[in-house]
Design an enzyme around this catalytic site. Structure first.
Site, PDB file in Angstrom:
ATOM      1  CG  HIS A 166      63.306  11.618  54.778  1.00 36.14           C
ATOM      2  ND1 HIS A 166      61.959  11.533  55.098  1.00 36.14           N
ATOM      3  CD2 HIS A 166      63.461  10.874  53.648  1.00 36.14           C
ATOM      4  CE1 HIS A 166      61.347  10.766  54.199  1.00 36.14           C
ATOM      5  NE2 HIS A 166      62.235  10.353  53.316  1.00 36.14           N
ATOM      6  CD  GLN A 196      58.190   7.919  58.285  1.00 35.03           C
ATOM      7  OE1 GLN A 196      59.220   8.384  57.840  1.00 35.03           O
ATOM      8  NE2 GLN A 196      57.581   6.882  57.707  1.00 35.03           N
ATOM      9  CG  HIS A 217      57.741   8.531  51.180  1.00 37.97           C
ATOM     10  ND1 HIS A 217      57.880   9.884  51.112  1.00 37.97           N
ATOM     11  CD2 HIS A 217      58.924   8.055  51.664  1.00 37.97           C
ATOM     12  CE1 HIS A 217      59.088  10.221  51.529  1.00 37.97           C
ATOM     13  NE2 HIS A 217      59.746   9.135  51.877  1.00 37.97           N
ATOM     14  CD  GLU A 256      60.404   3.452  51.394  1.00 33.53           C
ATOM     15  OE1 GLU A 256      59.676   4.250  52.014  1.00 33.53           O
ATOM     16  OE2 GLU A 256      61.651   3.459  51.496  1.00 33.53           O
ATOM     17  CG  ASP A 287      65.011   7.947  51.209  1.00 32.69           C
ATOM     18  OD1 ASP A 287      64.242   8.884  51.492  1.00 32.69           O
ATOM     19  OD2 ASP A 287      64.691   6.757  51.316  1.00 32.69           O
ATOM     20  CD1 TRP A 335      63.543   4.087  57.409  1.00 33.16           C
ATOM     21  CD2 TRP A 335      63.990   6.138  58.214  1.00 33.16           C
ATOM     22  NE1 TRP A 335      62.451   4.529  58.099  1.00 33.16           N
ATOM     23  CE2 TRP A 335      62.689   5.782  58.598  1.00 33.16           C
ATOM     24  CE3 TRP A 335      64.495   7.376  58.600  1.00 33.16           C
ATOM     25  CZ2 TRP A 335      61.872   6.622  59.351  1.00 33.16           C
ATOM     26  CZ3 TRP A 335      63.694   8.220  59.353  1.00 33.16           C
ATOM     27  CH2 TRP A 335      62.395   7.841  59.733  1.00 33.16           C
TER      28      TRP A 335
HETATM   29  N1  17E Z   1      60.478   7.257  55.808  1.00 34.95           N
HETATM   30  C1  17E Z   1      59.919   6.412  54.922  1.00 34.95           C
HETATM   31  O1  17E Z   1      58.717   6.145  55.001  1.00 34.95           O
HETATM   32  N2  17E Z   1      60.675   5.868  53.959  1.00 34.95           N
HETATM   33  C2  17E Z   1      61.959   6.155  53.886  1.00 34.95           C
HETATM   34  N3  17E Z   1      62.696   5.596  52.929  1.00 34.95           N
HETATM   35  C3  17E Z   1      62.540   7.039  54.814  1.00 34.95           C
HETATM   36  C4  17E Z   1      61.767   7.576  55.750  1.00 34.95           C
HETATM   37  C5  17E Z   1      63.977   7.352  54.720  1.00 34.95           C
HETATM   38 FE   FE2 Z   2      61.936   8.896  51.602  1.00 32.71          FE
END
Ligand code: 17E
Ligand code: FE2
Length: 422
Positions: free
Chosen positions: A57, A150, A208, A211, A307, A313
């Site tokens: 990012h 995001q 993404h 996660e 990342d 993060w």
């Molecule tokens: N945003 C997200 O959703 N997940 C991440 N690992 C980072 C940003 C770094």
């Molecule tokens: Fe990411």
């Protein structure tokens, strides 16, 4: 340019490489220098295709602590902190920070980057700045830009308009975050929307996906199924997929069938997910990373990404893919001799497939003259010592070089230079 005395992976001999007009011209033994040719001495070190950063990012780099630190270490607090920092974004702020991180990446032998850029911002400030920076730096580094929502697509005001506008501005890849949408239904709808836009604008997809340490988060099966049914297949990437570390084995067995059929790519981000995941567990505490060893064993393409560098993060990092690989091998328990000895592929060849650049990637006559020279001669040695990148050469031009440090010890009444660090 002639580079003398190089080792190449899987080959016993010593090679010389000639790059002419930016292209690998000759790769052979004992090439004779031409008149006025630039010569680099390889010193029997490994020549390798450039490292690839498949997941970073760049819009958020170098902002840790602004306006506050992520105290819980969760993904969710990171998103909250970034939401506040977003209010202070300017065109120059983005460009300056991203450029600084890109210089670190270049010094570490990276020549290809896929960056996610947050588009949940009504002004699309970061997207506009990154598109400009990509163009400005294109001689030195190839950047793919992901339009990354995001805060969600259906869960954010005008999310679908913002993502489509980003494509019109020049984003290369569609992103998503189905596990963060308000509902499971929104998550599925967001994936459907991404696929319809990818087909309309002829773009790649990198989501993404899952996660979260929720074994019920199962958007990966949806992503893979759409990739299979639309035929977009290897143009699709699933990033993070950390919930796979919590799935039961019976479900995972069934899941792997469609993963294999779909031909999608995976990116695991071990530095960041070993830090962000498992945060709601006491003990036993989950590792919260995807199943890299098993994906690789099933011939499903998987690579490692960094990342984040010093942002909400992740509080550390310097853009070094060998650090990412080092952590990945530990966390995924790929520490056997053969695993270590064949591991640079996770930050190079496998990543080239994820970025869909594999056709022109690699040290081969006729390909663009891009390579790095590492301070070591095999994968094992290079990872153990986290070697410097002595040279990064792009289209036959040196874009970075590093002089390794020297260390002397004084014990037993004698002084000695030791070579434990590269
Ligand atoms: N945003 C997200 O959703 N997940 C991440 N690992 C980072 C940003 C770094
Ligand atoms: Fe990411």
């Amino acid at each position: 340019m002639l580079i003398k005395n190089l080792k190449l992976k899987g080959k016993k001999d010593v090679y010389d490489i000639r790059i002419k007009d930016g292209i690998f011209h000759e790769i052979s033994n004992n090439l004779i220098p031409l008149k006025n040719e630039d010569i680099i001495e390889g010193n029997f070190n490994l020549a390798h295709p450039p490292f690839i950063e498949p997941h970073i990012h760049l819009d958020t780099v170098l902002t840790a602590g602004e306006p506050s630190w992520n105290k819980s270490g969760t993904l969710f607090e990171g998103i909250q902190v970034w939401n506040k920092r977003k209010n202070f974004l300017t065109h120059e702020d983005i460009k300056n920070r991203a450029k600084k991180a890109i210089k670190w990446q270049i010094a570490n032998g990276i020549q290809f980057v896929r960056t996610h850029v947050d588009i949940t911002d009504k002004n699309l400030t970061a997207m506009k700045a990154m598109i400009e920076l990509k163009e400005e730096l294109k001689e030195s580094i190839e950047i793919q830009i992901v339009a990354f929502p995001q805060e969600g697509i259906l869960s954010y005001p005008n999310g679908s308009e913002l993502i489509e506008e980003s494509l019109k501005l020049g984003a290369d890849v569609l992103g998503g975050i189905p596990h963060f949408e308000f509902t499971r239904e929104y998550g599925v709808q967001s994936i459907d929307l991404i696929f319809s836009l990818a087909e309309k604008y002829n773009k790649l997809i990198d989501v993404h996906c899952d996660e979260i340490d929720d074994e019920q988060s199962r958007f990966l099966e949806v992503l893979a199924t759409r990739a299979y049914e639309t035929g977009l297949k290897n143009k699709v990437t699933a990033s993070h997929t950390t919930a796979m570390g919590s799935y039961n084995d019976a479900y995972t067995y069934k899941l792997f069938r469609i993963l294999k059929m779909s031909e999608i790519n995976f990116v695991c981000n071990p530095l960041v997910n070993i830090h962000l995941q498992g945060r709601f567990d006491t003990y036993p505490k989950r590792r919260g990373v995807t199943r890299v060893k098993e994906l690789n064993k099933s011939s499903i393409n998987v690579c490692f990404g960094h990342d984040d560098i010093f942002d909400p993060w992740y509080p550390l990092g310097s853009g070094n893919m060998l650090e990412v690989l080092h952590m990945g091998l530990h966390v995924c328990q790929m520490m056997g001799y053969d695993d270590i000895n064949d591991s640079l592929k996770f930050i190079s060849h496998n990543s080239s497939k994820t970025l869909n650049i594999q056709d022109s990637y690699g040290i081969k006559e006729g390909n663009p003259g891009n390579l790095i020279i590492l301070n070591g001669n095999n994968d094992y040695d290079i990872i153990q010592k986290r070697s410097s990148v002595l040279y990064s050469i792009r289209n036959g031009k040196i874009i970075s070089n590093t002089i390794p440090s020297k260390t002397f010890i004084n014990i037993d009444n004698k002084s000695e230079e030791i070579n434990f660090k590269k």
